[in-house]
Scaffold this motif. Sequence first.
Motif, mmCIF file in Angstrom:
data_model
loop_
_atom_site.group_PDB
_atom_site.id
_atom_site.type_symbol
_atom_site.label_atom_id
_atom_site.label_comp_id
_atom_site.label_asym_id
_atom_site.label_seq_id
_atom_site.Cartn_x
_atom_site.Cartn_y
_atom_site.Cartn_z
ATOM 1 N N GLN A 56 14.487 25.418 80.575
ATOM 2 C CA GLN A 56 14.640 26.676 81.304
ATOM 3 C C GLN A 56 16.057 26.815 81.849
ATOM 4 O O GLN A 56 16.664 27.897 81.790
ATOM 5 N N ALA A 57 16.590 25.729 82.364
ATOM 6 C CA ALA A 57 17.948 25.763 82.915
ATOM 7 C C ALA A 57 18.965 26.099 81.826
ATOM 8 O O ALA A 57 19.914 26.863 82.058
ATOM 9 N N LYS A 58 18.744 25.549 80.631
ATOM 10 C CA LYS A 58 19.661 25.840 79.522
ATOM 11 C C LYS A 58 19.594 27.319 79.127
ATOM 12 O O LYS A 58 20.624 27.944 78.870
ATOM 13 N N VAL A 59 18.390 27.861 79.081
ATOM 14 C CA VAL A 59 18.248 29.280 78.732
ATOM 15 C C VAL A 59 18.914 30.164 79.782
ATOM 16 O O VAL A 59 19.638 31.118 79.454
ATOM 17 N N TRP A 60 18.663 29.843 81.060
ATOM 18 C CA TRP A 60 19.255 30.665 82.124
ATOM 19 C C TRP A 60 20.776 30.529 82.158
ATOM 20 O O TRP A 60 21.479 31.482 82.492
ATOM 21 N N ARG A 61 21.264 29.353 81.808
ATOM 22 C CA ARG A 61 22.724 29.195 81.731
ATOM 23 C C ARG A 61 23.299 30.124 80.667
ATOM 24 O O ARG A 61 24.330 30.779 80.885
ATOM 25 N N GLU A 62 22.627 30.243 79.527
ATOM 26 C CA GLU A 62 23.148 31.105 78.457
ATOM 27 C C GLU A 62 22.970 32.575 78.804
ATOM 28 O O GLU A 62 23.778 33.411 78.405
ATOM 29 N N LYS A 63 21.906 32.912 79.551
ATOM 30 C CA LYS A 63 21.784 34.295 80.040
ATOM 31 C C LYS A 63 22.982 34.644 80.913
ATOM 32 O O LYS A 63 23.544 35.752 80.827
ATOM 33 N N THR A 64 23.378 33.696 81.734
ATOM 34 C CA THR A 64 24.537 33.921 82.614
ATOM 35 C C THR A 64 25.814 34.022 81.800
ATOM 36 O O THR A 64 26.684 34.871 82.090
ATOM 37 N N ASN A 65 25.953 33.167 80.773
ATOM 38 C CA ASN A 65 27.134 33.249 79.901
ATOM 39 C C ASN A 65 27.234 34.620 79.229
ATOM 40 O O ASN A 65 28.323 35.182 79.077
ATOM 41 N N ILE A 66 26.095 35.159 78.817
ATOM 42 C CA ILE A 66 26.095 36.480 78.180
ATOM 43 C C ILE A 66 26.548 37.539 79.173
ATOM 44 O O ILE A 66 27.310 38.454 78.817
ATOM 45 N N ARG A 67 26.100 37.439 80.425
ATOM 46 C CA ARG A 67 26.537 38.398 81.443
ATOM 47 C C ARG A 67 28.036 38.287 81.702
ATOM 48 O O ARG A 67 28.682 39.250 82.118
ATOM 49 N N LEU A 68 28.588 37.109 81.427
ATOM 50 C CA LEU A 68 30.034 36.893 81.592
ATOM 51 C C LEU A 68 30.792 37.159 80.291
ATOM 52 O O LEU A 68 31.971 36.822 80.177
ATOM 53 N N ASP A 69 30.116 37.763 79.301
ATOM 54 C CA ASP A 69 30.702 38.110 78.001
ATOM 55 C C ASP A 69 31.098 36.893 77.178
ATOM 56 O O ASP A 69 31.954 36.990 76.294
ATOM 57 N N ASN A 70 30.471 35.759 77.440
ATOM 58 C CA ASN A 70 30.697 34.567 76.603
ATOM 59 C C ASN A 70 29.600 34.500 75.541
ATOM 60 O O ASN A 70 28.823 33.540 75.467
ATOM 61 N N ASN A 71 29.520 35.532 74.691
ATOM 62 C CA ASN A 71 28.410 35.649 73.752
ATOM 63 C C ASN A 71 28.441 34.574 72.670
ATOM 64 O O ASN A 71 27.398 34.020 72.311
ATOM 65 N N ASN B 40 25.168 27.506 71.918
ATOM 66 C CA ASN B 40 24.323 26.623 72.731
ATOM 67 C C ASN B 40 22.839 26.878 72.491
ATOM 68 O O ASN B 40 22.036 25.934 72.460
ATOM 69 N N LEU B 41 22.459 28.140 72.318
ATOM 70 C CA LEU B 41 21.044 28.449 72.090
ATOM 71 C C LEU B 41 20.586 27.970 70.718
ATOM 72 O O LEU B 41 19.448 27.477 70.563
ATOM 73 N N LYS B 42 21.413 28.123 69.711
ATOM 74 C CA LYS B 42 21.048 27.623 68.374
ATOM 75 C C LYS B 42 20.890 26.100 68.395
ATOM 76 O O LYS B 42 19.972 25.554 67.768
ATOM 77 N N ARG B 43 21.761 25.431 69.143
ATOM 78 C CA ARG B 43 21.633 23.973 69.260
ATOM 79 C C ARG B 43 20.351 23.601 69.999
ATOM 80 O O ARG B 43 19.661 22.645 69.613
ATOM 81 N N LEU B 44 20.016 24.367 71.040
ATOM 82 C CA LEU B 44 18.781 24.096 71.783
ATOM 83 C C LEU B 44 17.554 24.256 70.885
ATOM 84 O O LEU B 44 16.649 23.418 70.888
#
Length: 852
Positions: free
Chosen positions: A157-172, A178-182
Motif C-alpha cells: 500500500q505504501a508503494k502504491v501511495w508513493r507512486e500516486k504522490t509521484n504522479i501528482r508531482l508529475d513524475n509519471n 516503480n509500479l511495473k516493478r511492483l
Amino acid sequence: MKTSFKVISSIVLCAFLLGSCSRKKDKFINRNFHAIATEFNTLYNGYIALEQGRNNLNEAYFDNYWDVLPIERMQVFEDIVLPGQSKNENFTRAEEKAAKAIQKHSMNISGKEKNPQMDEAYLLLGKARYFDQRFIPSLEAFNYILYKYPASDKINQAKVWREKTNIRLDNNELAIKNLKRLLFQEELEGQDLADATSILAQAYLNTKSVDSAITQLEIASNATKSNDERGRYRFIQGQLYNKLGYKDSANIAFDKVIELNRKTPRIYMITAHLEKIKNFDYENANKLEASELLAELEENRENRPFLDKIYHQIGEYHLNNNSDSLAVAYYNKSLRTNSKDKLLKARNYEILGDMNFDASVYADAGKYYDSTMSSLVLNSKPYRVIKRKRDNLEDVIYYEAIAKVNDSILKLVNLPEMERVAYFENFIEVLKIKAKEEKEKAEAAERNSGLVTVDNKIDGQPVRAGTPNQATLFYFYNSTTVAYGKNQFVKIWGDRQLEDNWRWSSKGISSGVSTSSTDAILASASDEEKFDPQYYISKIPSEEKEIDSISKERNYAYYQLGLIYKEKFKEYGLAKNKFQNLLDSNPEERLILPSKYNLYKIYQALEENDEATIAKNEITSKYPESRYATIINNPELVSGKDENSPVSLYEALYFQYESQEYTDVISKSEDYINRFDGEPIVPKFELLKATATGRLEGYNAYKKAINYIAITYANTSEGKQAQNIETNILPKLANKEFVAENDSISNNYKVVYQFKNSEPEELSDFQKTLDEVLENIKYYKLNSSKDVYSPNTTFVIVHGLKNGVVARTFDQLLTKEDKQKIKAPYFVVTSTNYQIIQIHKNLDTYMHIDNN
C-alpha cells in the motif's frame, strides 16, 4: 478485609498499568498496550477524520464528463497554503492523530520499532498530507515506511501511495517504472492489485499511452472490491475507446457500467446511456429504439437530477435527425434545469447560437454567444473561439438595430393621420389591460401586505405582520406574498415571457417602435398622456431635417449590412435584399453607384445572369468614367495591381506620410474619403488623416480628429483603435509643461536648425552639407534628420549629444572651414522637451524660457 483487598488490588493494577505504559521496555504487555492504544484510539479517530475529509472532497468535486475522467476524484487547487495552514480541517485532524500516535506510542528500542501499528500511523500521516495536497511531505512519510518497515504488511500500500504522490508531482515515468516493478515482483491480489493497476493507468493517461491505460483499467475493474470504483473504471474505459475511435468496444464498456445499475453511482449509468446515444449510427441503426430509450430516461423519476444532460442529448438526437424545432425545445429545456455543469450550458447556448447564425438571425445568435461566453472560463481557448464569432457579429447587430428602429420611425412618419390614431389606440388598449392587471395585483398585495404565513395562520389563529414566528416561515408558502412579489417584478421588468435571456430589453413590450424608445416615452409620460394617442403622435418626428437625417442613417445602415452579408458571411440573398431596399429608399447619390456595383457582383455569384447584364449595362452607360465601370470593362484589373484601387491609393498615401508630406496627405485623404464614401477603406483614410493632422497641427487637432473617428466609426477596427488612443494614449500626451534641463536628469540633447518657408531643395542641400561636417567631428558619433514642425516650418536636427554644455557650444566642435559652411543659427533642446514641442506646437513658449 474486603476494603483492604480492594485497595491493594487497585494499587497493584495501577502499578501494572504504569509499568506497561513505558515505551522503553520491550515486553509483551508494553508492546500490546501501545499497539491497542494506537489502533483503537488515535488511529481510529484519525481514519474517521480522513474519511470525512475524503467524503467532503468527493461531494465538492464536479466531474467533467466532456473529457476523460481522472481515475481519482480529487480537485488539485493552485492556491498557496502557508506553513501551519490547511485546505481541510479534517485532514489536519487526521495528521494530528497520526503524529500523536507516533509521538506517544512509538517504541523505538535499539533501532527497531516494537509497536506493530507504527507503519499504519505513518501511512495515515502520508494519506492525510496527500489529500491536503502537500505532496512533498506526503512523499516523505511513504518513503519512511519503505525505509523503516520493509517487512510491514502495509508495504505494498505504501508503494502504491508513493507512486500516486509521484504522479501528482508529475513524475509519471518514475511512477510507471516503480509500479511495473511492483507488479512483477509481488503477487498482488484484490484491492491492492486494483489500486496499483488503476494508478498505473492514470500514469499512462498522463503520458498519452491510451492503449496501456485501457489494459490496466480492465485489470483494476475485475480486481476492485468497490462497485463505485468498478463503475468509474469501466466508464473511463468506454471514454478511452471512444477517443481511439473504437465505438463498438466503447459501447461494450458502457454496457458493463449499465449492468451494475444501482450498485454504482447513478451518474455513471445515466452518462453511459448518453455516451452510447452519442455513438448512435443515424444511417443504419434503429432510430425507434434510440428514441424510446431517451424517452424512458426522460420519464424515469429517479433521473430527475440528470435531466440537464438527458434533455441536451435528446436535443442532439433531434438535431442529427434534422428536427430543428424539437432540438431547440430540448436545448432550452436543458437550460431551464439550472444545471451546475457550466460546459453543458455553454454547449447548449453555442448550439442555439450556431442554429440562429445558420438561419441568418444574427442578432439572436449574438445574444446566445454572449450567454455562451458567460459560462466559459475567461480567456480560455473555447472562450476566445466564441468571442471571435461574437465579434464578427458586432457590426451586423449594430446596423440591424439602426435599420429596425429607423424603419419603424419612418413607417410612422409616412402613415396617414387616421392610421396613426388607430395604431396608437390599439397600443393604448394593450397598456390599459396591463395597467388594470397591475392595479388589481397591487390592491390585493396592499390588502394582505405583511402576511408571510401559510394560509395566514399559525396553529389555526390569524397572524398579522410583526408576529415573532413570521421569520421562520417560508416566503413561497404564502400565495399572497408570492402575488406581491410577482407584482413587484412586473413593475420593475414589465410583462416578460418565461424564456431564455428574459432580461434583454427586446423581450419587453413589442410594437412598431423600438422597446428602448417606447420605454423612454412611457417613463416621461404623465398618467393622462400615457393613454392619449395624440401624445405619442406628437413624438413622431415632423421636421424635414430630422426625418432626412433618420432616412440617411437608415440608408447607410442598409448599405453596411449589404456589404457585411456579401463580404463577411457570403449571404448573397440577404445582401441582395439590403441593397435593393436601399435603392428603393431614395438614397444619397454617393451610395447609389457602389450599391449597384455590389448588386452586379451578387447577381453573378447567384448566377442570375439576366439581372447581372442589366446592372452591368446601367453602370457602364450611366457612369462610364467611374472606377466601377473601369473594373467591369477591364476585369483583369481586379486580379492584377490596380493603381487606382482604394488599397493601392492608401499604400501610396501612407508612403507620403512616412516622407512627412503631411499637407498633401491631409488633402488627398479628404478627397479619397469623399470618393470612396461607404466603403470599408474609409476609416483607414480617416485615421491616416488624423495622424497627419496631429503631426502638422498638434495635440488639440489630433484629439479632435481621433474623437471623431471613435464616434463615427465605433464598430470598425480603426474606430476601436481610436477609442484606445483616446482612453489610454491622449492622457499621457496632454502635459505641455517643459522639463527643467539638467545634465543629471537629461542625457540626450538635440541641436535644432529652424527653417521657415524654405524650398525642399534648400533643406536637402543644407542637410547634405551638415552630414559632411558631422563626419569631421572627432570623439562624437553624430547624425542628422529632418522633421516637419508646421506647414511653413521645418527642423534639421543633430542627434547624438549626451552633454548639455557640449550641445550649447556645438559650433565650437566645428573647424574653421566647417563653420564657414554651417552659418545658420540653432537652439538646443532635450529629447523630452523636443517631444513636447512637436506634440503641442509650443516652440514660441519654449524659446522664451532661458534655456539657450
